[in-house]
Write a protein that holds these residues in place. Structure first.
Motif, PDB file in Angstrom:
ATOM      1  N   VAL A 115       0.830  -1.207   0.000  1.00 31.24           N
ATOM      2  CA  VAL A 115       0.000   0.000   0.000  1.00 31.24           C
ATOM      3  C   VAL A 115       0.860   1.251   0.000  1.00 31.24           C
ATOM      4  O   VAL A 115       0.567   2.215  -0.717  1.00 31.24           O
ATOM      5  CB  VAL A 115      -0.941  -0.001   1.227  1.00 31.24           C
ATOM      6  CG1 VAL A 115      -1.796   1.262   1.241  1.00 31.24           C
ATOM      7  CG2 VAL A 115      -1.822  -1.230   1.227  1.00 31.24           C
ATOM      8  N   PHE A 116       1.917   1.265   0.785  1.00 36.05           N
ATOM      9  CA  PHE A 116       2.720   2.470   0.972  1.00 36.05           C
ATOM     10  C   PHE A 116       4.127   2.373   0.371  1.00 36.05           C
ATOM     11  O   PHE A 116       4.885   3.334   0.481  1.00 36.05           O
ATOM     12  CB  PHE A 116       2.867   2.781   2.468  1.00 36.05           C
ATOM     13  CG  PHE A 116       1.579   3.124   3.145  1.00 36.05           C
ATOM     14  CD1 PHE A 116       1.089   4.418   3.141  1.00 36.05           C
ATOM     15  CD2 PHE A 116       0.834   2.148   3.798  1.00 36.05           C
ATOM     16  CE1 PHE A 116      -0.098   4.742   3.771  1.00 36.05           C
ATOM     17  CE2 PHE A 116      -0.348   2.461   4.435  1.00 36.05           C
ATOM     18  CZ  PHE A 116      -0.824   3.768   4.418  1.00 36.05           C
ATOM     19  N   GLY A 117       4.468   1.246  -0.245  1.00 34.81           N
ATOM     20  CA  GLY A 117       5.842   1.089  -0.706  1.00 34.81           C
ATOM     21  C   GLY A 117       6.003   0.740  -2.164  1.00 34.81           C
ATOM     22  O   GLY A 117       7.049   0.214  -2.553  1.00 34.81           O
ATOM     23  N   ILE A 118       5.009   1.013  -3.008  1.00 34.61           N
ATOM     24  CA  ILE A 118       5.114   0.677  -4.425  1.00 34.61           C
ATOM     25  C   ILE A 118       5.605   1.890  -5.216  1.00 34.61           C
ATOM     26  O   ILE A 118       5.615   3.024  -4.714  1.00 34.61           O
ATOM     27  CB  ILE A 118       3.758   0.194  -4.989  1.00 34.61           C
ATOM     28  CG1 ILE A 118       2.740   1.351  -5.006  1.00 34.61           C
ATOM     29  CG2 ILE A 118       3.228  -0.969  -4.196  1.00 34.61           C
ATOM     30  CD1 ILE A 118       1.452   0.997  -5.709  1.00 34.61           C
ATOM     31  N   VAL A 160      -1.929   5.778 -14.347  1.00 32.86           N
ATOM     32  CA  VAL A 160      -3.121   5.201 -13.730  1.00 32.86           C
ATOM     33  C   VAL A 160      -3.782   6.211 -12.796  1.00 32.86           C
ATOM     34  O   VAL A 160      -5.014   6.352 -12.775  1.00 32.86           O
ATOM     35  CB  VAL A 160      -2.768   3.907 -12.980  1.00 32.86           C
ATOM     36  CG1 VAL A 160      -3.943   3.431 -12.134  1.00 32.86           C
ATOM     37  CG2 VAL A 160      -2.374   2.825 -13.961  1.00 32.86           C
ATOM     38  N   MET A 161      -2.976   6.929 -12.018  1.00 35.47           N
ATOM     39  CA  MET A 161      -3.544   7.952 -11.143  1.00 35.47           C
ATOM     40  C   MET A 161      -4.266   9.016 -11.958  1.00 35.47           C
ATOM     41  O   MET A 161      -5.359   9.469 -11.578  1.00 35.47           O
ATOM     42  CB  MET A 161      -2.446   8.587 -10.284  1.00 35.47           C
ATOM     43  CG  MET A 161      -1.904   7.696  -9.195  1.00 35.47           C
ATOM     44  SD  MET A 161      -0.867   8.584  -7.994  1.00 35.47           S
ATOM     45  CE  MET A 161       0.545   8.996  -9.002  1.00 35.47           C
ATOM     46  N   HIS A 180      -3.119   3.189  -3.958  1.00 36.74           N
ATOM     47  CA  HIS A 180      -1.844   2.755  -3.389  1.00 36.74           C
ATOM     48  C   HIS A 180      -0.688   3.604  -3.916  1.00 36.74           C
ATOM     49  O   HIS A 180       0.268   3.889  -3.179  1.00 36.74           O
ATOM     50  CB  HIS A 180      -1.607   1.281  -3.713  1.00 36.74           C
ATOM     51  CG  HIS A 180      -2.576   0.368  -3.025  1.00 36.74           C
ATOM     52  ND1 HIS A 180      -2.604  -1.002  -3.236  1.00 36.74           N
ATOM     53  CD2 HIS A 180      -3.559   0.614  -2.121  1.00 36.74           C
ATOM     54  CE1 HIS A 180      -3.555  -1.535  -2.501  1.00 36.74           C
ATOM     55  NE2 HIS A 180      -4.149  -0.575  -1.822  1.00 36.74           N
ATOM     56  N   SER A 181      -0.762   4.028  -5.174  1.00 37.41           N
ATOM     57  CA  SER A 181       0.277   4.888  -5.732  1.00 37.41           C
ATOM     58  C   SER A 181       0.291   6.242  -5.042  1.00 37.41           C
ATOM     59  O   SER A 181       1.363   6.777  -4.721  1.00 37.41           O
ATOM     60  CB  SER A 181       0.062   5.064  -7.241  1.00 37.41           C
ATOM     61  OG  SER A 181       0.160   3.832  -7.926  1.00 37.41           O
ATOM     62  N   ALA A 182      -0.892   6.807  -4.796  1.00 35.49           N
ATOM     63  CA  ALA A 182      -0.968   8.106  -4.127  1.00 35.49           C
ATOM     64  C   ALA A 182      -0.456   8.007  -2.684  1.00 35.49           C
ATOM     65  O   ALA A 182       0.285   8.882  -2.213  1.00 35.49           O
ATOM     66  CB  ALA A 182      -2.410   8.619  -4.153  1.00 35.49           C
ATOM     67  N   LEU A 183      -0.837   6.948  -1.974  1.00 30.35           N
ATOM     68  CA  LEU A 183      -0.366   6.779  -0.594  1.00 30.35           C
ATOM     69  C   LEU A 183       1.145   6.532  -0.557  1.00 30.35           C
ATOM     70  O   LEU A 183       1.836   7.020   0.351  1.00 30.35           O
ATOM     71  CB  LEU A 183      -1.109   5.624   0.068  1.00 30.35           C
ATOM     72  CG  LEU A 183      -2.596   5.851   0.352  1.00 30.35           C
ATOM     73  CD1 LEU A 183      -3.245   4.576   0.882  1.00 30.35           C
ATOM     74  CD2 LEU A 183      -2.794   6.990   1.340  1.00 30.35           C
ATOM     75  N   ALA A 212       6.564   8.285   0.778  1.00 30.58           N
ATOM     76  CA  ALA A 212       7.950   8.518   0.384  1.00 30.58           C
ATOM     77  C   ALA A 212       8.418   9.910   0.775  1.00 30.58           C
ATOM     78  O   ALA A 212       9.610  10.129   1.036  1.00 30.58           O
ATOM     79  CB  ALA A 212       8.111   8.305  -1.121  1.00 30.58           C
ATOM     80  N   GLU A 213       7.486  10.865   0.833  1.00 35.13           N
ATOM     81  CA  GLU A 213       7.829  12.229   1.229  1.00 35.13           C
ATOM     82  C   GLU A 213       7.704  12.452   2.733  1.00 35.13           C
ATOM     83  O   GLU A 213       7.900  13.571   3.212  1.00 35.13           O
ATOM     84  CB  GLU A 213       6.919  13.222   0.495  1.00 35.13           C
ATOM     85  CG  GLU A 213       7.085  13.194  -1.026  1.00 35.13           C
ATOM     86  CD  GLU A 213       6.109  14.123  -1.717  1.00 35.13           C
ATOM     87  OE1 GLU A 213       5.238  14.697  -1.006  1.00 35.13           O
ATOM     88  OE2 GLU A 213       6.205  14.278  -2.936  1.00 35.13           O
TER      89      GLU A 213
END
Length: 339
Positions: free
Chosen positions: A23-26, A32-33, A111-114, A119-120
């Motif tokens: 969820v948080f590490g891809i 897609v977003m 999952h990409s947004a999270l 990462a920030e």
């Protein structure tokens, strides 16, 4: 797995929690977003704009003037599109702008947004809010203690009414329930605030969990993920007349992925002895020997009887159910005549 500190409303560390890498590490998938956000914004459009065509405009029932002899171009109605006050040609009409977006794509966008926010370092996790009465003053104090600047997205549970009411008067804070979490709201916020109870975790559910467990041979997960069976049907006359399966030693858990009476596929795709019924884990349907699709179906699990298949959550295809019921009724009528 990446880990973040668990804080309280005063900003003090209470421990650590590991974030799910799925969820948080891809790696964020930007196309897609973009597609999911575009579809979400399109679905918000009301689509109620409407113009009147020449058939809907009032008037124009008679011919303006005669066909010939006037020197003017022939006209049939003053409500034609080129007349003042006439109908609109090819104008907008009420419509839906909604786009069909696959669930997997929506999940990947979220999952990409999270993952981008994680990462920030813009994902915060609290142990709990602990507010029993709504107070905007407490919400402002919590934002200051957590050093939150800019727009914040606060994810709450449905039961946390006091928390939602505490933040609802703050223009730079958006409150959302955990079931409504979406990629657009995450991307519109600078900081996402979860609690340990609302922190999302990628877990397969329903049919996906049963299929994964069947492939991995985890019988306990299969039994836990399988839906509660409805009232078990009494075995039909055909099933009663069918030869009883040969009694064998109870198969191991990896050989019976759907509990007693089931058998995992063999390496050569042959029928296990005493298990004549084919089951399909994707559609959760079972097929009887001699049925229309029996030879066209590749068995992902075998069952000894219909009762075993239905106890595992499988059902007979609707196209075969009517024929099956008619056969049962004919058998019942024949038994009555014989008696």
């Amino acid at each position: 797995m990446a880990s973040v500190k668990v804080l309280d409303v005063a900003g003090k560390a209470k421990g650590e929690v590991e974030l799910d890498e799925a969820v948080f590490g891809i790696q964020p998938n930007v196309p897609v977003m973009h597609q999911v956000v575009t579809a979400q914004l399109a679905a918000r459009r009301s689509g109620t704009q409407s113009t009147k065509t020449r058939s809907e405009v009032r008037g124009g029932g008679r011919k303006p003037y005669k066909q010939k002899g006037t020197g003017n171009a022939r006209q049939g109605s003053i409500r034609a599109p080129h007349w003042k006050g006439g109908g609109v040609a090819l104008g907008p009409k009420p419509r839906s702008y909604a786009q069909r977006t696959p669930k997997k794509m929506v999940r990947l966008a979220l999952h990409s947004a999270l993952s981008d926010r994680a990462a920030e370092g813009k994902v915060l996790v609290l142990d709990s809010w602990g507010w029993e009465t709504p107070k905007t003053k407490d919400a402002l104090a919590a934002l200051k203690a957590l050093s939150i600047d800019g727009r914040a997205l606060v994810v709450v549970q449905r039961s946390e009414v006091a928390v939602a009411r505490s933040f609802r008067n703050l223009q730079h804070v958006q409150v959302i329930e955990v079931g409504e979490l979406n990629a657009y709201d995450v991307l519109c916020s600078d900081v996402v605030v979860f609690t340990t109870a609302t922190l999302p975790v990628a877990e397969p559910i329903g049919k996906t969990a049963r299929r994964t467990a069947a492939l991995e041979g985890d019988a306990a997960t299969v039994e836990e993920a399988a839906p509660a069976p409805s009232a078990t049907k009494a075995p039909t006359k055909k099933a009663a007349e069918a030869p009883a399966p040969v009694e064998e030693a109870e198969p191991a858990a990896d050989e019976a992925p759907y509990g007693p009476g089931s058998h995992a596929p063999l390496e050569d795709d042959e029928q296990p002895e005493g298990f004549p019924i084919k089951g399909n884990a994707d559609s959760m349907l079972y097929h009887l020997p001699g049925s229309r699709f029996y030879n066209q179906t590749k068995a992902e699990v075998w069952f000894a009887t219909e009762a075993d298949a239905e106890a595992a959550g499988f059902s007979l295809p609707a196209s075969q159910q009517a024929e099956h019921d008619e056969a049962d009724q004919d058998d019942a009528e024949q038994d009555e005549e014989e008696s």
